[in-house]
Design an enzyme around this catalytic site. Structure first.
Site, PDB file in Angstrom:
ATOM      1  N   ASN A 107     -17.437  -0.224 -37.840  1.00 30.35           N
ATOM      2  CA  ASN A 107     -17.844   1.081 -38.354  1.00 30.35           C
ATOM      3  C   ASN A 107     -18.177   0.968 -39.841  1.00 30.35           C
ATOM      4  OD1 ASN A 107     -17.840   4.176 -38.442  1.00 30.35           O
ATOM      5  ND2 ASN A 107     -16.287   3.646 -39.969  1.00 30.35           N
ATOM      6  N   HIS A 108     -17.487   0.025 -40.495  1.00 31.76           N
ATOM      7  CA  HIS A 108     -17.643  -0.124 -41.940  1.00 31.76           C
ATOM      8  C   HIS A 108     -17.406  -1.573 -42.320  1.00 31.76           C
ATOM      9  CE1 HIS A 108     -13.497   1.217 -40.852  1.00 31.76           C
ATOM     10  NE2 HIS A 108     -13.194   0.099 -41.482  1.00 31.76           N
ATOM     11  N   GLN A 172     -14.368   1.255 -48.114  1.00 29.08           N
ATOM     12  CA  GLN A 172     -14.873   0.873 -46.777  1.00 29.08           C
ATOM     13  C   GLN A 172     -16.174   1.628 -46.477  1.00 29.08           C
ATOM     14  OE1 GLN A 172     -11.228   2.032 -44.808  1.00 29.08           O
ATOM     15  NE2 GLN A 172     -10.718  -0.075 -44.285  1.00 29.08           N
ATOM     16  N   ASP A 174     -19.458   2.938 -44.852  1.00 29.96           N
ATOM     17  CA  ASP A 174     -19.870   2.957 -43.437  1.00 29.96           C
ATOM     18  C   ASP A 174     -21.165   2.189 -43.237  1.00 29.96           C
ATOM     19  OD1 ASP A 174     -17.730   4.459 -42.717  1.00 29.96           O
ATOM     20  OD2 ASP A 174     -18.782   6.382 -42.786  1.00 29.96           O
ATOM     21  N   ARG A 202     -10.934  -5.080 -29.175  1.00 30.79           N
ATOM     22  CA  ARG A 202     -10.397  -3.740 -29.391  1.00 30.79           C
ATOM     23  C   ARG A 202     -11.320  -3.145 -30.458  1.00 30.79           C
ATOM     24  NH1 ARG A 202      -8.645  -0.885 -34.154  1.00 30.79           N
ATOM     25  NH2 ARG A 202      -7.086   0.653 -33.580  1.00 30.79           N
ATOM     26  N   ASP A 204     -12.526  -0.692 -33.127  1.00 33.35           N
ATOM     27  CA  ASP A 204     -11.915   0.224 -34.078  1.00 33.35           C
ATOM     28  C   ASP A 204     -12.757   1.492 -34.198  1.00 33.35           C
ATOM     29  OD1 ASP A 204      -9.864   0.402 -36.238  1.00 33.35           O
ATOM     30  OD2 ASP A 204     -11.611   0.493 -37.555  1.00 33.35           O
ATOM     31  N   LEU A 209     -17.919   5.132 -35.196  1.00 24.67           N
ATOM     32  CA  LEU A 209     -18.924   4.061 -35.117  1.00 24.67           C
ATOM     33  C   LEU A 209     -20.228   4.555 -34.513  1.00 24.67           C
ATOM     34  CD1 LEU A 209     -19.902   1.063 -35.041  1.00 24.67           C
ATOM     35  CD2 LEU A 209     -18.719   0.857 -32.847  1.00 24.67           C
ATOM     36  N   GLU A 211     -21.366   7.593 -34.182  1.00 25.50           N
ATOM     37  CA  GLU A 211     -21.966   8.810 -34.730  1.00 25.50           C
ATOM     38  C   GLU A 211     -23.088   8.454 -35.699  1.00 25.50           C
ATOM     39  OE1 GLU A 211     -19.414  12.166 -35.515  1.00 25.50           O
ATOM     40  OE2 GLU A 211     -20.230  12.151 -37.558  1.00 25.50           O
ATOM     41  N   GLU A 244     -10.533   2.457 -29.462  1.00 23.51           N
ATOM     42  CA  GLU A 244      -9.699   3.449 -30.152  1.00 23.51           C
ATOM     43  C   GLU A 244     -10.498   4.748 -30.236  1.00 23.51           C
ATOM     44  OE1 GLU A 244      -7.387   4.103 -34.415  1.00 23.51           O
ATOM     45  OE2 GLU A 244      -9.350   3.192 -34.374  1.00 23.51           O
ATOM     46  N   HIS A 311       0.227   0.163 -34.820  1.00 22.46           N
ATOM     47  CA  HIS A 311       0.372  -0.234 -36.229  1.00 22.46           C
ATOM     48  C   HIS A 311       0.101   0.922 -37.187  1.00 22.46           C
ATOM     49  CE1 HIS A 311      -3.855  -0.453 -35.254  1.00 22.46           C
ATOM     50  NE2 HIS A 311      -4.130  -0.405 -36.539  1.00 22.46           N
TER      51      HIS A 311
HETATM   52  C1  GLC Z   1      -8.357   2.295 -37.361  1.00 19.52           C
HETATM   53  C2  GLC Z   1      -7.194   1.359 -37.563  1.00 19.52           C
HETATM   54  C3  GLC Z   1      -6.575   1.649 -38.900  1.00 19.52           C
HETATM   55  C4  GLC Z   1      -7.614   1.470 -39.981  1.00 19.52           C
HETATM   56  C5  GLC Z   1      -8.856   2.321 -39.700  1.00 19.52           C
HETATM   57  C6  GLC Z   1      -9.992   1.949 -40.598  1.00 19.52           C
HETATM   58  O1  GLC Z   1      -7.943   3.610 -37.243  1.00 19.52           O
HETATM   59  O2  GLC Z   1      -6.286   1.467 -36.507  1.00 19.52           O
HETATM   60  O3  GLC Z   1      -5.466   0.831 -39.142  1.00 19.52           O
HETATM   61  O4  GLC Z   1      -7.106   1.842 -41.228  1.00 19.52           O
HETATM   62  O5  GLC Z   1      -9.295   2.156 -38.380  1.00 19.52           O
HETATM   63  O6  GLC Z   1     -10.538   0.705 -40.235  1.00 19.52           O
END
Ligand code: GLC
Length: 553
Positions: A107-108, A172, A174, A202, A204, A209, A211, A244, A311
Site C-alpha cells: 500500500n505504501h 509511509q 502511499d 499476508r 497488508d 491498497l 482504493e 488484512e 501484533h
Molecule cells: C497493518 C499492520 C500494521 C502496520 C500497518 C501499516 O495494519 O498490521 O502493523 O502498522 O499495516 O503498514
C-alpha cells in the site's frame, strides 16, 4: 464442492503461526533475532504442529513502523540475514511439512525507499507518479489510521511544493496503484518471493491498497486484487492470499471476490474476534454467537482466519461505543493499556487475570470454529505483554525460550535487546518454553494437543457452522458439518459448572458420540437429545460418529 483431498486447498485447514524474525531467536548475540536463529526453531514449530509460518516484514527498513515501512521490496534487512538465510529457512520449513507465507506491504513504501527519494527530488522524477500528489489536500479527507500520532493523511513536501498521501504514518507515502508501473512492481515482488519458495502472502491493509487515489476512476477497484490472484496462480497454483481486511462482513465478502471467489483465499475474522471479547467481558456467549451467525456464506475455496490476538492493538472498532467501553473496563482498566481510542495493547492471559481455565477455553474455541487458526508467537506459552512499553510495541517482545538471561532469546547485554521482555509475573523466569515442554499441565502442551486435534478434524476447517439452541445461557454450543463429518463443540463462558440438554438432530441408528477427551463412545438415543456437563470455563469437543466410522478418536 466435492472434497477429494483436503490438502488441495491447504489453507482451509492450516495452522498458521505468525512471528517476527527480529524477536524470535538471536543466533549471533547482537540483540536482534535473525534467520539463522529461526532456522534453529523450525523443529520446535513443526513439533508444535504448525503447518504454515507467517513471517512479518523482514525487508530493509528504517524501522519506524516495525518493518512495515519498507525501503526495498526485493531485499532482506541485513540485521536479520541474507537472501541465502531466508531460502534456508524456507527450505527447512518445507522439509518439515510447513509452508511459509510472507507479509506483502505494498500500500505504501518507506519515505527512505529510493522510489520516494527520487520522487520527491523533483516533479519530473521518473518515480514521481509512483506516489499520490496533490497541490492541495482534497476537501474530503479520510481520517488517519493512527489518531494521536498523525493529524492528517496529507503531508506537504516542502521541496516540490505538493502534498503526498499517506493513510498510515507520514513516513509511509502511499503508492499510486493507478500507475501501471506500480502494479508491475507489485506483481514482480510477488513473483520474486514465490521464486524463492514462499507459498503465499499476508497482504497488508488491503482496502487501502485497492482504493484508487481521490478523483481517479479505475473502474472496479477489486480488479487489482483479481489480477494479483490470477498472477499468483499462474506462477504457483496453490499459493494463497491472506488479507488484512478489517471491514463489516458484507464488505469482506467482496474481498473474497463475492460468492464465486477469485480474490483473497483467507481473511481475518475481525468481527467475531471483537465480539469474542465482548462475550468474555460479559461471561455471555451471545454477542459472539450473533457475530458468527452473521458470517456471510463465502466461496467454498475460501476461509476465515480465526485469531484472538495479533501484533497490532486489539482493535475494538467494530463494537459500539458502549460495548467498547465495557471491554475496556474489563480488560484494559488503565488508560495506558489502550491506544488510538479503539484498541488494547495487551496479550490475552494478562487480560484474563492469568486464569488458565479461561485462557484454554478461548483457544479451544478459536480452534473449533470453521476456518484456519492463526497464532501470534508466544501465545502457545501464554506470554504477556511488557506493560512498561506503550502502544502496539508492548506485545512485540522477544520470544521466551527459557528462564536464562533475556529469556534465552539472545546472549547480548539486556540493554542491547531489540525489545525488553516483561519483568512482571510474565517474565521469562515464569513463562518460558523450556519449563512448559516437560510439564503435562502446561499451556504449551495443551496447545500442542489442540493443534493435533484440529489437524485430525478437517471437518472444522471445511465445515459449515451452526449455532445450536439450548437452555444454558453461559454456553456457546456450535456444530460444524461437512461431508467429512459432524462435530459438536461446547464452551462455557462462565465460572460456574453447568449441565445442559442439547438436541443434536436426527442421527442414523447406531450413531455414537465421541468426546475427544475420553475413551468411551456414547450411543445416541432415538430421541436426539443429549445431556452434557461442563466445568467452569470448560470446553468439550464431541464427534458424531456414524455406524462404520473407523476413526480412532
Ligand atoms: C497493518 C499492520 C500494521 C502496520 C500497518 C501499516 O495494519 O498490521 O502493523 O502498522 O499495516 O503498514
Amino acid at each position: 464442492m466435492k472434497i477429494t483431498d483436503t490438502s488441495d486447498l491447504w489453507w482451509k485447514s492450516a495452522v498458521i503461526y505468525c512471528l517476527d524474525v527480529e524477536t524470535y531467536l538471536d543466533s549471533d548475540g547482537d540483540g536482534i533475532g535473525d534467520f539463522t536463529g529461526l532456522a534453529r526453531r523450525i523443529d520446535y514449530l513443526a513439533d508444535l504442529g504448525v503447518t504454515c509460518l507467517w513471517l512479518m516484514p523482514f525487508y530493509p527498513t528504517p524501522d519506524r513502523d516495525d518493518g512495515y515501512d519498507i525501503s526495498d521490496f526485493y531485499g532482506v534487512d541485513p540485521r536479520l540475514g541474507s537472501h541465502g538465510d531466508v531460502v534456508e529457512v524456507i527450505r527447512t520449513a518445507h522439509d518439515r511439512g510447513m509452508r511459509v507465507i510472507v507479509d506483502l506491504v505494498v500500500n505504501h513504501t518507506s519515505d527512505a525507499h529510493p522510489w520516494f527519494v527520487s520522487a520527491r527530488r523533483s516533479r519530473n522524477s521518473p518515480y514521481r507518479d509512483f506516489y499520490v500528489w496533490r497541490d492541495e489536500p482534497p476537501r474530503h479527507q479520510q481520517p488517519t489510521v493512527f489518531p494521536g500520532e498523525e493529524a492528517t493523511v496529507w503531508e506537504l513536501d516542502e521541496r516540490s511544493g505538493q502534498y503526498f498521501q499517506h493513510v498510515f504514518y507520514k513516513h509511509q507515502p502511499d503508492l499510486n496503484i493507478a500507475n501501471p508501473r506500480v502494479r508491475d512492481e507489485i506483481a514482480k515482488t510477488i513473483g520474486f518471493w514465490l521464486a524463492l519458495g514462499v507459498n503465499g502472502f499476508r497482504i497488508d491493509a488491503v482496502p487501502f491498497l485497492i482504493e484508487p487515489p481521490e478523483g481517479v476512476d479505475l473502474g472496479d477497484p477489486h480488479e487489482l486484487l483479481r489480477d494479483i490472484k490470477r498472477f499468483l496462480q499462474r506462477r504457483v497454483g496453490d499459493a494463497a492470499l491472506l488479507g488484512e481486511v478489517n471491514l463489516p462482513f458484507a464488505e469482506q465478502l467482496d474481498f473474497f471476490g463475492g460468492p464465486r471467489g477469485g480474490e483473497l483465499d483467507l481473511q481475518f475474522d475481525f468481527v467475531s474476534m471483537q465480539a469474542l471479547y465482548l462475550s468474555l467481558a460479559r461471561s455471555d456467549p451471545a454477542p459472539l454467537a450473533d457475530a458468527l451467525r452473521s458470517r456471510p456464506v463465502i466461496p467454498s475455496e475460501a476461509t476465515w482466519a480465526n485469531f484472538v490476538r495479533n501484533h497490532d492493538e486489539l482493535t475494538l472498532d467494530k463494537l459500539s461505543d458502549a460495548e467498547r467501553e465495557e471491554v475496556f473496563e474489563a480488560f484494559a482498566p488503565d488508560e495506558a493499556q489502550r491506544v488510538y481510542g479503539r484498541g488494547i495493547t495487551r496479550r490475552l492471559p494478562p487480560m484474563l487475570a492469568g486464569d488458565p481455565r479461561r485462557v484454554r477455553m478461548v483457544y479451544s474455541l478459536m480452534f473449533s470454529l470453521p476456518g484456519t487458526p492463526v497464532l501470534f508467537y508466544g501465545e502457545e506459552i501464554g506470554m504477556g505483554e511488557n506493560p512498561e512499553i506503550t502502544g502496539r510495541q508492548a506485545v512485540r517482545t522477544p520470544m521466551q525460550w527459557s528462564d536464562e538471561r533475556n529469556g534465552g532469546f539472545s546472549t547480548a547485554p539486556p540493554s542491547r535487546l531489540v525489545a525488553p521482555p516483561p519483568s512482571d509475573g510474565y517474565a521469562p523466569a515464569h513463562v518460558n518454553v523450556r519449563q512448559q515442554r516437560t510439564d503435562d499441565d502446561s499451556l504449551l502442551l495443551f496447545i500442542r494437543r489442540l493443534i493435533g486435534r484440529y489437524r485430525a478434524s478437517p471437518e472444522i476447517g471445511w465445515g459449515s457452522l451452526e449455532i445450536l439452541d439450548h437452555d444454558a445461557a453461559g454456553v456457546l454450543a456450535h456444530a460444524v458439518d461437512s461431508e467429512l463429518g459432524r462435530m459438536i463443540l461446547l464452551h462455557n463462558f462462565t465460572d460456574a459448572p453447568v449441565a445442559l440438554r442439547l438436541d443434536i438432530g436426527a442421527q442414523e441408528e447406531g450413531t455414537r458420540l465421541i468426546d475427544l477427551d475420553r475413551p468411551e463412545r456414547v450411543p445416541v438415543g432415538a430421541e436426539r437429545r443429549i445431556d452434557v456437563e461442563l466445568p467452569a470455563y470448560g470446553h468439550r469437543w464431541l464427534r458424531v460418529s456414524p455406524p462404520g466410522d473407523t476413526r480412532i478418536g
